[in-house]
Design a protein around this motif. Sequence first.
Motif, PDB file in Angstrom:
ATOM      1  N   ASP A 273       0.834  -1.206   0.000  1.00 19.13           N
ATOM      2  CA  ASP A 273       0.000   0.000   0.000  1.00 19.13           C
ATOM      3  C   ASP A 273       0.870   1.258   0.000  1.00 19.13           C
ATOM      4  O   ASP A 273       0.594   2.223  -0.721  1.00 19.13           O
ATOM      5  N   VAL A 274       1.921   1.235   0.812  1.00 20.39           N
ATOM      6  CA  VAL A 274       2.829   2.390   0.885  1.00 20.39           C
ATOM      7  C   VAL A 274       3.560   2.563  -0.439  1.00 20.39           C
ATOM      8  O   VAL A 274       3.694   3.683  -0.952  1.00 20.39           O
ATOM      9  N   ALA A 275       4.039   1.462  -1.004  1.00 23.10           N
ATOM     10  CA  ALA A 275       4.748   1.535  -2.279  1.00 23.10           C
ATOM     11  C   ALA A 275       3.855   2.097  -3.375  1.00 23.10           C
ATOM     12  O   ALA A 275       4.288   2.929  -4.191  1.00 23.10           O
ATOM     13  N   GLN A 276       2.602   1.665  -3.394  1.00 21.72           N
ATOM     14  CA  GLN A 276       1.662   2.150  -4.407  1.00 21.72           C
ATOM     15  C   GLN A 276       1.389   3.647  -4.233  1.00 21.72           C
ATOM     16  O   GLN A 276       1.397   4.414  -5.202  1.00 21.72           O
ATOM     17  N   ALA A 277       1.150   4.076  -2.986  1.00 19.55           N
ATOM     18  CA  ALA A 277       0.872   5.491  -2.724  1.00 19.55           C
ATOM     19  C   ALA A 277       2.075   6.360  -3.072  1.00 19.55           C
ATOM     20  O   ALA A 277       1.926   7.454  -3.645  1.00 19.55           O
ATOM     21  N   ALA A 278       3.272   5.894  -2.749  1.00 25.86           N
ATOM     22  CA  ALA A 278       4.484   6.640  -3.092  1.00 25.86           C
ATOM     23  C   ALA A 278       4.655   6.694  -4.603  1.00 25.86           C
ATOM     24  O   ALA A 278       5.052   7.731  -5.162  1.00 25.86           O
ATOM     25  N   LEU A 282       4.981   9.918  -7.101  1.00 22.59           N
ATOM     26  CA  LEU A 282       6.106  10.088  -8.026  1.00 22.59           C
ATOM     27  C   LEU A 282       5.608  10.313  -9.449  1.00 22.59           C
ATOM     28  O   LEU A 282       6.116  11.188 -10.164  1.00 22.59           O
ATOM     29  N   GLU A 283       4.625   9.532  -9.866  1.00 16.43           N
ATOM     30  CA  GLU A 283       4.081   9.684 -11.217  1.00 16.43           C
ATOM     31  C   GLU A 283       3.456  11.059 -11.419  1.00 16.43           C
ATOM     32  O   GLU A 283       3.562  11.639 -12.500  1.00 16.43           O
ATOM     33  N   SER A 284       2.814  11.583 -10.369  1.00 20.40           N
ATOM     34  CA  SER A 284       2.221  12.920 -10.472  1.00 20.40           C
ATOM     35  C   SER A 284       3.295  13.992 -10.600  1.00 20.40           C
ATOM     36  O   SER A 284       3.005  15.121 -11.006  1.00 20.40           O
ATOM     37  N   SER A 285       4.532  13.629 -10.253  1.00 20.32           N
ATOM     38  CA  SER A 285       5.661  14.553 -10.383  1.00 20.32           C
ATOM     39  C   SER A 285       6.508  14.218 -11.609  1.00 20.32           C
ATOM     40  O   SER A 285       7.675  14.640 -11.696  1.00 20.32           O
ATOM     41  N   ASP A 286       5.925  13.440 -12.542  1.00 15.33           N
ATOM     42  CA  ASP A 286       6.602  13.052 -13.786  1.00 15.33           C
ATOM     43  C   ASP A 286       7.852  12.209 -13.537  1.00 15.33           C
ATOM     44  O   ASP A 286       8.845  12.304 -14.267  1.00 15.33           O
ATOM     45  N   ILE A 287       7.815  11.390 -12.498  1.00 15.05           N
ATOM     46  CA  ILE A 287       8.918  10.475 -12.203  1.00 15.05           C
ATOM     47  C   ILE A 287       8.434   9.052 -12.430  1.00 15.05           C
ATOM     48  O   ILE A 287       7.406   8.644 -11.880  1.00 15.05           O
ATOM     49  N   ASN A 288       9.144   8.309 -13.238  1.00 13.36           N
ATOM     50  CA  ASN A 288       8.834   6.904 -13.450  1.00 13.36           C
ATOM     51  C   ASN A 288       9.270   6.121 -12.219  1.00 13.36           C
ATOM     52  O   ASN A 288      10.463   6.089 -11.893  1.00 13.36           O
ATOM     53  N   PRO A 289       8.337   5.508 -11.494  1.00 12.75           N
ATOM     54  CA  PRO A 289       8.705   4.795 -10.268  1.00 12.75           C
ATOM     55  C   PRO A 289       9.803   3.750 -10.467  1.00 12.75           C
ATOM     56  O   PRO A 289      10.615   3.530  -9.559  1.00 12.75           O
ATOM     57  N   GLU A 290       9.839   3.127 -11.632  1.00  5.46           N
ATOM     58  CA  GLU A 290      10.850   2.098 -11.875  1.00  5.46           C
ATOM     59  C   GLU A 290      12.253   2.683 -11.952  1.00  5.46           C
ATOM     60  O   GLU A 290      13.224   2.069 -11.535  1.00  5.46           O
ATOM     61  N   THR A 291      12.356   3.894 -12.509  1.00 11.61           N
ATOM     62  CA  THR A 291      13.674   4.531 -12.623  1.00 11.61           C
ATOM     63  C   THR A 291      14.122   5.138 -11.295  1.00 11.61           C
ATOM     64  O   THR A 291      15.273   5.554 -11.161  1.00 11.61           O
ATOM     65  N   ALA A 292      13.206   5.187 -10.335  1.00 12.69           N
ATOM     66  CA  ALA A 292      13.525   5.804  -9.046  1.00 12.69           C
ATOM     67  C   ALA A 292      14.037   4.794  -8.027  1.00 12.69           C
ATOM     68  O   ALA A 292      14.191   5.119  -6.852  1.00 12.69           O
ATOM     69  N   LYS A 293      14.316   3.569  -8.469  1.00 12.36           N
ATOM     70  CA  LYS A 293      14.788   2.535  -7.559  1.00 12.36           C
ATOM     71  C   LYS A 293      16.318   2.442  -7.569  1.00 12.36           C
ATOM     72  O   LYS A 293      16.966   2.725  -8.572  1.00 12.36           O
ATOM     73  N   LYS A 294      16.869   2.041  -6.430  1.00  8.07           N
ATOM     74  CA  LYS A 294      18.305   1.790  -6.269  1.00  8.07           C
ATOM     75  C   LYS A 294      19.157   2.987  -6.701  1.00  8.07           C
ATOM     76  O   LYS A 294      20.186   2.831  -7.352  1.00  8.07           O
ATOM     77  N   LEU A 295      18.730   4.168  -6.342  1.00 12.45           N
ATOM     78  CA  LEU A 295      19.506   5.366  -6.655  1.00 12.45           C
ATOM     79  C   LEU A 295      20.519   5.631  -5.550  1.00 12.45           C
ATOM     80  O   LEU A 295      20.295   5.289  -4.380  1.00 12.45           O
ATOM     81  N   SER A 296      21.618   6.270  -5.924  1.00 10.53           N
ATOM     82  CA  SER A 296      22.573   6.702  -4.911  1.00 10.53           C
ATOM     83  C   SER A 296      21.989   7.910  -4.180  1.00 10.53           C
ATOM     84  O   SER A 296      20.994   8.497  -4.614  1.00 10.53           O
TER      85      SER A 296
END
Length: 319
Positions: A273-278, A282-296
Amino acid sequence: MSMFKDDALPSIRNRALLVNVSFRKPQMTKFDRKATNDAEMANNARGAIKAQKMLYPKHLIDPIISLEAEVYAYLRRKTVRWGDSNMYLLDASKFMEVREQLEKYKVQREHLVAVFAQNWAQVLETAQDQQGALFDASVYPDVSEVAEQFTMHLSFLPVGSLGTDLFDNVESEIKDAIEKQVKETTNRLVGEAVLDPLRRLMNCVLNIHDKTSREDSRIHDSLMKDMEELVDAMPSLNVMDVPELNDLARYCKATLVKPTEQIKDKESSARADVAQAAGVLLESSDINPETAKKLSTSERAAMAEEAAAKMLESIKGIV
């Protein structure tokens, strides 16, 4: 074009004040000519080395340094940065609370300094053991001067007003130019003050999404701490009282802040539920959730900066 409507400046003057904390300590390092010459001779170098000698044993000075870092961390949690200066914007309603806590820190630091001075013989003895032939007792102050060189100053100042008589004695044309520049600068700093909590919020969202959307990630007890503190403090961090920013904080508190025990529980739906809400945020901010993983850390900070800037542009009343 100004980022804010004309009534933005009076608003911030009425809501916030500037606060600064400054520390002073005895000289912590000393240029060592002998060590510099020896190192250059050993390496056939000239003017390439400048050896600095650490005067105080780290483990003996660390309690004071650590408390100073704690003070700055507290101040950052309760305020937003005022441009590139060492000043912070504090919501006026939080003045008594913050001043009381800073005064407590001041008393704690004075106690640590007193302990440091009382152990002066041990300080010098340990410094001599560490420095060996480089030790020079003459560079150290007398113990009676040590405590006096440790100071902590608190400053509280108004944001300022362009309506004062500050420039009354300046020629009209120059006065207009000065006031125009001051207003433009203040507008820019106000914009950055609004951007700061947005940036911090998005950084937390990115981190929470990363940890809750991957099965291989470890969920630490501290995962929700930054977000929880941020959304609770948002009314005071939101120095311009932007409704959209308060709404965003409420959304995050309602959908993202969950007990870590629930998120760790594989039988619970809280993690998904938390992952989905986050991800929605992110999508509403034009961020692809998949590209937002494992970032430094630096990559996440850059992404949060860009997302916050876009959100700031979309807020009504900011053009």
